[in-house]
Design a protein around this motif. Structure first.
Motif, PDB file in Angstrom:
ATOM      1  N   VAL A   1       4.284 -13.115  29.837  1.00 18.03           N
ATOM      2  CA  VAL A   1       4.212 -13.344  28.201  1.00 18.03           C
ATOM      3  C   VAL A   1       2.893 -13.234  28.175  1.00 18.03           C
ATOM      4  CG1 VAL A   1       4.494 -14.969  26.624  1.00 18.03           C
ATOM      5  CG2 VAL A   1       6.277 -14.781  28.420  1.00 18.03           C
ATOM      6  N   ALA A   2       2.392 -12.461  27.311  1.00 25.59           N
ATOM      7  CA  ALA A   2       1.003 -12.319  26.931  1.00 25.59           C
ATOM      8  C   ALA A   2       0.297 -13.817  26.404  1.00 25.59           C
ATOM      9  CB  ALA A   2       0.772 -11.236  25.916  1.00 25.59           C
ATOM     10  N   VAL A   3      -0.764 -14.036  26.653  1.00 30.52           N
ATOM     11  CA  VAL A   3      -1.300 -15.238  26.200  1.00 30.52           C
ATOM     12  C   VAL A   3      -1.365 -15.485  24.712  1.00 30.52           C
ATOM     13  CG1 VAL A   3      -2.420 -15.916  28.434  1.00 30.52           C
ATOM     14  CG2 VAL A   3      -3.559 -14.851  26.604  1.00 30.52           C
TER      15      VAL A   3
ATOM     16  N   LEU B   1     -11.593 -11.068  37.195  1.00 36.45           N
ATOM     17  CA  LEU B   1     -12.440 -12.083  36.422  1.00 36.45           C
ATOM     18  C   LEU B   1     -12.536 -13.338  37.433  1.00 36.45           C
ATOM     19  CD1 LEU B   1     -11.542 -11.647  32.857  1.00 36.45           C
ATOM     20  CD2 LEU B   1     -13.334 -10.599  33.948  1.00 36.45           C
ATOM     21  N   VAL B   2     -13.744 -13.711  37.755  1.00 34.86           N
ATOM     22  CA  VAL B   2     -13.981 -15.006  38.390  1.00 34.86           C
ATOM     23  C   VAL B   2     -13.635 -16.192  37.665  1.00 34.86           C
ATOM     24  CG1 VAL B   2     -15.869 -16.339  39.688  1.00 34.86           C
ATOM     25  CG2 VAL B   2     -16.053 -13.866  39.423  1.00 34.86           C
ATOM     26  N   ASP B   3     -13.594 -16.545  36.476  1.00 35.02           N
ATOM     27  CA  ASP B   3     -13.416 -17.399  36.055  1.00 35.02           C
ATOM     28  C   ASP B   3     -11.921 -17.539  35.329  1.00 35.02           C
ATOM     29  OD1 ASP B   3     -16.048 -18.393  36.336  1.00 35.02           O
ATOM     30  OD2 ASP B   3     -16.872 -17.582  34.221  1.00 35.02           O
ATOM     31  N   ALA B   4     -11.142 -16.836  35.675  1.00 32.32           N
ATOM     32  CA  ALA B   4      -9.981 -16.617  35.110  1.00 32.32           C
ATOM     33  C   ALA B   4      -9.035 -17.634  35.858  1.00 32.32           C
ATOM     34  CB  ALA B   4      -9.202 -15.172  35.042  1.00 32.32           C
ATOM     35  N   PRO B   5      -8.186 -18.511  35.084  1.00 34.76           N
ATOM     36  CA  PRO B   5      -7.269 -19.457  35.613  1.00 34.76           C
ATOM     37  C   PRO B   5      -6.533 -18.574  36.519  1.00 34.76           C
ATOM     38  CG  PRO B   5      -7.435 -19.757  33.432  1.00 34.76           C
ATOM     39  CD  PRO B   5      -8.187 -18.404  33.653  1.00 34.76           C
ATOM     40  N   PRO B   6      -5.848 -19.252  37.951  1.00 35.79           N
ATOM     41  CA  PRO B   6      -5.177 -18.484  38.746  1.00 35.79           C
ATOM     42  C   PRO B   6      -3.579 -18.079  38.481  1.00 35.79           C
ATOM     43  CG  PRO B   6      -5.346 -20.880  39.380  1.00 35.79           C
ATOM     44  CD  PRO B   6      -6.233 -20.608  38.188  1.00 35.79           C
ATOM     45  N   GLU B   7      -3.214 -18.788  37.187  1.00 30.44           N
ATOM     46  CA  GLU B   7      -1.781 -18.576  37.053  1.00 30.44           C
ATOM     47  C   GLU B   7      -1.766 -17.290  35.737  1.00 30.44           C
ATOM     48  OE1 GLU B   7      -3.691 -21.284  33.639  1.00 30.44           O
ATOM     49  OE2 GLU B   7      -3.436 -21.327  35.946  1.00 30.44           O
ATOM     50  N   LEU B   8      -2.963 -16.797  35.642  1.00 29.79           N
ATOM     51  CA  LEU B   8      -2.944 -15.491  34.773  1.00 29.79           C
ATOM     52  C   LEU B   8      -2.864 -14.290  35.483  1.00 29.79           C
ATOM     53  CD1 LEU B   8      -5.755 -16.657  32.020  1.00 29.79           C
ATOM     54  CD2 LEU B   8      -3.252 -16.651  31.883  1.00 29.79           C
ATOM     55  N   ILE B   9      -2.503 -13.328  34.745  1.00 30.92           N
ATOM     56  CA  ILE B   9      -2.220 -12.149  35.585  1.00 30.92           C
ATOM     57  C   ILE B   9      -2.836 -11.247  34.474  1.00 30.92           C
ATOM     58  CG2 ILE B   9      -0.811 -10.257  36.185  1.00 30.92           C
ATOM     59  CD1 ILE B   9       1.330 -12.511  36.907  1.00 30.92           C
ATOM     60  N   CYS B  10      -3.875 -10.033  34.898  1.00 29.76           N
ATOM     61  CA  CYS B  10      -4.272  -9.153  33.929  1.00 29.76           C
ATOM     62  C   CYS B  10      -3.596  -7.936  34.225  1.00 29.76           C
ATOM     63  CB  CYS B  10      -5.901  -9.036  34.071  1.00 29.76           C
ATOM     64  SG  CYS B  10      -6.682  -8.030  32.780  1.00 29.76           S
ATOM     65  N   ILE B  11      -3.204  -7.315  33.095  1.00 32.01           N
ATOM     66  CA  ILE B  11      -2.747  -5.841  33.015  1.00 32.01           C
ATOM     67  C   ILE B  11      -3.177  -5.181  31.813  1.00 32.01           C
ATOM     68  CG2 ILE B  11      -0.542  -4.481  33.100  1.00 32.01           C
ATOM     69  CD1 ILE B  11       0.981  -7.110  34.280  1.00 32.01           C
ATOM     70  N   ASP B  12      -3.776  -4.048  32.348  1.00 31.16           N
ATOM     71  CA  ASP B  12      -4.346  -3.180  31.104  1.00 31.16           C
ATOM     72  C   ASP B  12      -5.155  -3.983  30.159  1.00 31.16           C
ATOM     73  OD1 ASP B  12      -3.162  -1.036  32.214  1.00 31.16           O
ATOM     74  OD2 ASP B  12      -1.474  -1.223  31.091  1.00 31.16           O
ATOM     75  N   GLY B  13      -5.995  -5.033  30.649  1.00 35.61           N
ATOM     76  CA  GLY B  13      -6.807  -5.731  29.790  1.00 35.61           C
ATOM     77  C   GLY B  13      -6.324  -6.868  29.061  1.00 35.61           C
ATOM     78  N   GLU B  14      -4.843  -7.037  29.260  1.00 37.36           N
ATOM     79  CA  GLU B  14      -4.136  -8.206  28.341  1.00 37.36           C
ATOM     80  C   GLU B  14      -3.815  -9.245  29.534  1.00 37.36           C
ATOM     81  OE1 GLU B  14      -1.151  -8.700  24.997  1.00 37.36           O
ATOM     82  OE2 GLU B  14      -0.674  -6.819  26.183  1.00 37.36           O
ATOM     83  N   PHE B  15      -3.836 -10.410  29.153  1.00 33.04           N
ATOM     84  CA  PHE B  15      -3.616 -11.579  30.047  1.00 33.04           C
ATOM     85  C   PHE B  15      -2.316 -12.017  29.972  1.00 33.04           C
ATOM     86  CE2 PHE B  15      -8.054 -11.770  30.401  1.00 33.04           C
ATOM     87  CZ  PHE B  15      -8.567 -11.608  31.826  1.00 33.04           C
ATOM     88  N   TYR B  16      -1.364 -12.175  30.961  1.00 30.64           N
ATOM     89  CA  TYR B  16      -0.296 -12.831  30.817  1.00 30.64           C
ATOM     90  C   TYR B  16       0.055 -14.065  31.841  1.00 30.64           C
ATOM     91  CZ  TYR B  16       0.919  -8.221  29.432  1.00 30.64           C
ATOM     92  OH  TYR B  16       0.923  -7.034  28.480  1.00 30.64           O
ATOM     93  N   ARG B  17       1.089 -14.580  31.528  1.00 29.99           N
ATOM     94  CA  ARG B  17       1.590 -15.836  32.193  1.00 29.99           C
ATOM     95  C   ARG B  17       2.982 -15.632  32.511  1.00 29.99           C
ATOM     96  NH1 ARG B  17      -1.694 -19.061  28.597  1.00 29.99           N
ATOM     97  NH2 ARG B  17      -3.062 -20.074  30.052  1.00 29.99           N
ATOM     98  N   ARG B  18       3.525 -16.411  33.547  1.00 34.36           N
ATOM     99  CA  ARG B  18       5.120 -16.228  33.808  1.00 34.36           C
ATOM    100  C   ARG B  18       5.535 -17.171  32.889  1.00 34.36           C
ATOM    101  NH1 ARG B  18       6.865 -12.082  36.637  1.00 34.36           N
ATOM    102  NH2 ARG B  18       5.539 -11.358  38.028  1.00 34.36           N
ATOM    103  N   HIS B  19       7.042 -16.713  32.275  1.00 31.36           N
ATOM    104  CA  HIS B  19       7.474 -17.727  31.563  1.00 31.36           C
ATOM    105  C   HIS B  19       8.540 -18.696  32.279  1.00 31.36           C
ATOM    106  CE1 HIS B  19       9.270 -19.085  27.820  1.00 31.36           C
ATOM    107  NE2 HIS B  19      10.667 -18.731  28.089  1.00 31.36           N
ATOM    108  N   LYS B  20       8.471 -19.914  32.002  1.00 33.14           N
ATOM    109  CA  LYS B  20       9.165 -20.637  32.984  1.00 33.14           C
ATOM    110  C   LYS B  20      10.716 -20.663  33.162  1.00 33.14           C
ATOM    111  CE  LYS B  20       5.872 -24.449  32.236  1.00 33.14           C
ATOM    112  NZ  LYS B  20       5.427 -25.749  31.945  1.00 33.14           N
TER     113      LYS B  20
END
Length: 140
Positions: A38-40, A13-32
């Motif tokens: 961790v899914a959004v 996705l062009v507009d997705a923030p760079p810190e998001l990762i998409c796996i099987d249609g679900e968006f995740y971020r890295r937990h600190k």
């Protein structure tokens, strides 16, 4: 499903923030705390630990000092709190609630409408579904 830290994963996705990762249609971020995914849509306390290879999917909730190690997965609407620990390839899903020192390890699964109040150890290939248990137990 597991993801290796060496597996390149990116979003298309062009507009997705760079810190998001998409796996099987679900968006995740890295937990600190630990760097795990961790899914959004999930809720994870800053004090909870999510190992780099572990995942929190769906609407799962990790409270307090809940910990995920290895390739452990918390998913669906599961709630983990009170020093609950998932290790290895353990999974907790459904509407399960785990509190007070529950440990799920190896290839064990806890799901359905289960409520576990520890100290309880679920290990091996145990499948714990739709039960309410409390006390000092080991389930194999």
């Amino acid at each position: 499903m597991s993801i290796s830290v060496s597996t390149p994963v990116s979003t298309t996705l062009v507009d997705a923030p760079p810190e998001l990762i998409c796996i099987d249609g679900e968006f995740y971020r890295r937990h600190k705390f630990g760097g795990g995914l961790v899914a959004v849509t999930a809720k994870v306390a800053p004090s909870a630990y999510v190992d780099r290879r572990a995942m929190v999917r769906g609407h799962a909730v990790l409270l307090g000092t809940a910990r995920l190690f290895g390739e452990a997965i918390a998913e669906d609407h599961a709630v983990l709190g009170g020093m609950t620990t998932l290790r290895d390839r353990a999974r907790v899903g459904g509407e399960a609630i785990l509190i007070s020192g529950v440990i799920v390890r190896e290839d064990a699964y806890v799901g359905g409408k289960t409520c576990l109040e520890g100290p309880i150890v679920v290990e091996g290939k145990a499948q714990v579904i739709d039960v309410n248990l409390r006390g000092r137990l080991t389930l194999r």
